[in-house]
Design an enzyme around this catalytic site. Structure first.
Site, PDB file in Angstrom:
ATOM      1  N   ASP A  52      -2.678   4.506  -4.396  1.00 19.59           N
ATOM      2  CA  ASP A  52      -2.275   3.331  -3.611  1.00 19.59           C
ATOM      3  C   ASP A  52      -3.540   2.644  -3.110  1.00 19.59           C
ATOM      4  O   ASP A  52      -3.617   2.187  -1.975  1.00 19.59           O
ATOM      5  CB  ASP A  52      -1.369   3.734  -2.445  1.00 19.59           C
ATOM      6  CG  ASP A  52      -0.688   2.522  -1.797  1.00 19.59           C
ATOM      7  OD1 ASP A  52      -0.678   1.442  -2.419  1.00 19.59           O
ATOM      8  OD2 ASP A  52      -0.188   2.648  -0.665  1.00 19.59           O
ATOM      9  N   GLY A  87       4.544   0.936   9.744  1.00 23.18           N
ATOM     10  CA  GLY A  87       4.823   0.659   8.334  1.00 23.18           C
ATOM     11  C   GLY A  87       6.224   1.103   7.997  1.00 23.18           C
ATOM     12  O   GLY A  87       6.986   1.526   8.862  1.00 23.18           O
ATOM     13  N   SER A 137      -0.073   0.746  14.092  1.00 25.06           N
ATOM     14  CA  SER A 137       0.576   0.166  12.921  1.00 25.06           C
ATOM     15  C   SER A 137       1.979   0.744  12.746  1.00 25.06           C
ATOM     16  O   SER A 137       2.201   1.930  12.976  1.00 25.06           O
ATOM     17  CB  SER A 137      -0.280   0.472  11.690  1.00 25.06           C
ATOM     18  OG  SER A 137       0.516   0.698  10.563  1.00 25.06           O
TER      19      SER A 137
END
Ligand code: ADP
Ligand code: MN
Length: 517
Positions: A406, A263, A261
């Site tokens: 989050d 980000g 990933s």
């Protein structure tokens, strides 16, 4: 640039190639040629494609199982010329520093007054592989990265003596002066025995030498500057690559296969675990490596999470941006450890090195577990996931003394028939000045997700908030509810202002224990 190259097509009569091609110890050069017209070469489209191809090769978007690994013990050191050069340079600098240290020692001897060459070192302490590196975080009240003491090389003035010597242009005095002034050059600048002898340097020679010495110094300074500020746009800047390489080299990781990933604030890689240096610590067979981006922009707006976190308060103001980024990684590590201790399903911390956090991989065979938002669960599993999430949120609050801050279907993974929590670098304690607001936001995300997912018993966000926090806010609409939350936060802050410590009545059964790591 070794992967793609537009080379001139070989002449038609070229034979099977010279003998060195097969024997050359460096291997045969890559002679694949792409024949194309001039128009093609000039084409912007082609340039873009090549660029893209290259970028994809260096920073693959997803793990491609069929593709070769990203970093292994075999391929890393030669996969990039730049990398190789940097490693050599680092090694050279280290040797150079060792030599500098020996000279320093020789010069100082037993003398009470000592001089230091600290400012001339090439490898800064944070680059070095010293044991300090092993310490993941230090008390920053004493800045461990600062050079111990500034140094000045002694300046030896030369005062002309005697009635015959009157002008500063006198050749002999000037020559001797020049020779003496060579001492002002950086200590590594080899000036020979001239200083000890009655050597007279002409202005011309001296100026040339001076020029050279200064440009060398500037070069060295530039190198340092680059080392310190080379915060490449891509998270894996050369320094990070080196860090990753060291982990592979030390055997801690077997192979870094690729990127899971990318980000805004971090890049996550998959790796196969290697062997642990110590017996008591077992490295999981598959690891996730979270590299916190060394570009600062994205982190600026996260200030509020950490600045007001009293655990980091003292340190925050004294830190430079690079250290703040390390602090995010450090925070994630501590928070994961708390969660692990409470038995919440989450990645297990393997090691933290600077801004790189290695943890266990949630998933199997290089395939990361899907996020809750991406997985289609049966209604039974959905119910299960909900009640588990509720439990985890309560545990997080009560046992870990944390608010995720989050939490949403983006940071919950579905693996082995249960929900795993990830991404906790921004998590704060409930008494954080905005802790309850963060919790409310988490509750809203979770409530909405499960209500939309058809879980009939899912509490609404306000009920969920009360269930998690143990508070009993009775407002029946969101606006009033939030106002009460903010009033509570303010009360706590005022209390902190007045009494210098936190109020301990946030939850009905007392303040959750302050976790001591
Ligand atoms: P951020 O969202 O700040 O970029 P995350 O910690 O959420 O960072 O990681 C980004 C993505 O990487 C996650 O959504 C998840 O898909 C993957 N990931 C992170 N940690 C792990 C892990 N330990 N195991 C498997 N996948 C992970
Ligand atoms: Mn995330």
């Amino acid at each position: 640039m070794d992967s793609v190259g537009v080379t001139a097509a070989a002449p038609p009569d070229a034979g099977p190639g010279p003998a060195w091609q097969s024997k050359c110890p460096w291997g045969a050069p890559n002679t694949t040629s792409i024949s194309c017209s001039l128009a093609d070469v000039m084409s912007e489209q082609l340039a873009k494609e090549l660029q893209l191809e290259e970028e994809n090769a260096a920073f693959p978007e997803v793990v491609a199982v069929a593709e070769g690994p990203f970093i292994t013990g075999e391929n890393i050191d030669t996969s990039s010329d730049l990398m190789l050069a940097q490693m050599l340079q680092m090694e050279f600098d280290r040797e150079y520093d060792a030599q500098l240290r020996r000279e320093e020692k020789k010069i100082n001897g037993d003398s009470k007054v000592s001089i230091s060459f600290e400012n001339y070192r090439k490898v800064h302490p944070y680059d070095s592989d010293s044991s300090e590196d092993e310490v993941d975080w230090q008390d920053t009240r004493h800045d461990p990265y600062r050079a111990d003491k500034p140094t000045t090389t002694p300046r030896r003035g030369f005062i002309g003596k005697g009635k015959d010597i009157t002008t500063k242009h006198d050749e002999v005095v000037c020559g001797r002066k020049n020779t003496a002034r060579m001492e002002n050059f950086a200590p590594e600048f080899q000036v020979g025995d001239g200083i000890g002898m009655d050597l007279k340097l002409s202005n011309q020679v001296f100026n040339a030498l001076k020029q050279h010495a200064y440009s060398e110094e500037r070069r060295s300074a530039r190198l340092h500057e680059k080392k310190e500020h080379s915060t490449a746009e891509k998270a894996v800047d050369p320094k990070t690559r080196l860090l990753l390489y060291k982990m592979v080299n030390a055997g801690m990781l077997e192979t870094i296969t690729g990127c899971i990933s990318t980000g805004k604030e971090s890049v996550v890689f998959h790796a196969y675990g290697g062997k642990s240096a110590t017996e008591d610590k077992v490295i999981p067979p598959e690891c996730a490596i979270k590299v916190f981006k060394t570009t600062l922009n994205e982190f600026k707006n996260r200030d509020k999470y950490i600045k007001d976190d009293y655990r980091f308060k003292d340190r925050f103001s004294k830190l430079n941006p690079r250290k703040i980024i390390r602090m995010w990684a450090e925070k994630e590590m501590h928070n994961l450890t708390r969660m692990q201790n409470a038995g919440i399903p989450c990645p297990q911390v393997v090691i933290l090195k600077k801004h790189v956090l290695v943890m266990s991989f949630i998933g199997k065979d290089q395939i990361p577990a899907p996020k809750l938002k991406d997985v289609t669960l049966s209604s039974e599993d959905m119910k299960k996931a909900y009640s588990q999430t509720l439990n985890m949120m309560q545990q997080l609050y009560k046992e870990c003394n944390l608010v995720h801050a989050d939490l949403s279907e983006y940071n919950m993974l579905w693996h082995d028939g249960k929900v795993w929590l990830i991404d906790v670098s921004q998590s704060v304690e409930p008494t954080h000045p905005h802790g309850l607001e963060f919790l409310f936001r988490d509750c809203r995300n979770v409530a909405q997700f499960f209500q939309k997912g058809g879980v009939a018993e899912a509490l609404n966000e306000r009920q969920l908030f009360n269930a998690v926090s143990g508070l009993n806010i009775t407002a029946d609409n969101e606006v009033d509810f939030q106002a009460e939350i903010e009033a509570l936060e303010k009360m706590n802050e005022d209390h902190v202002q007045n009494h210098g410590k936190k109020l301990s009545t946030f939850s009905s059964d007392g303040d959750p224990p302050i976790y001591d790591e």
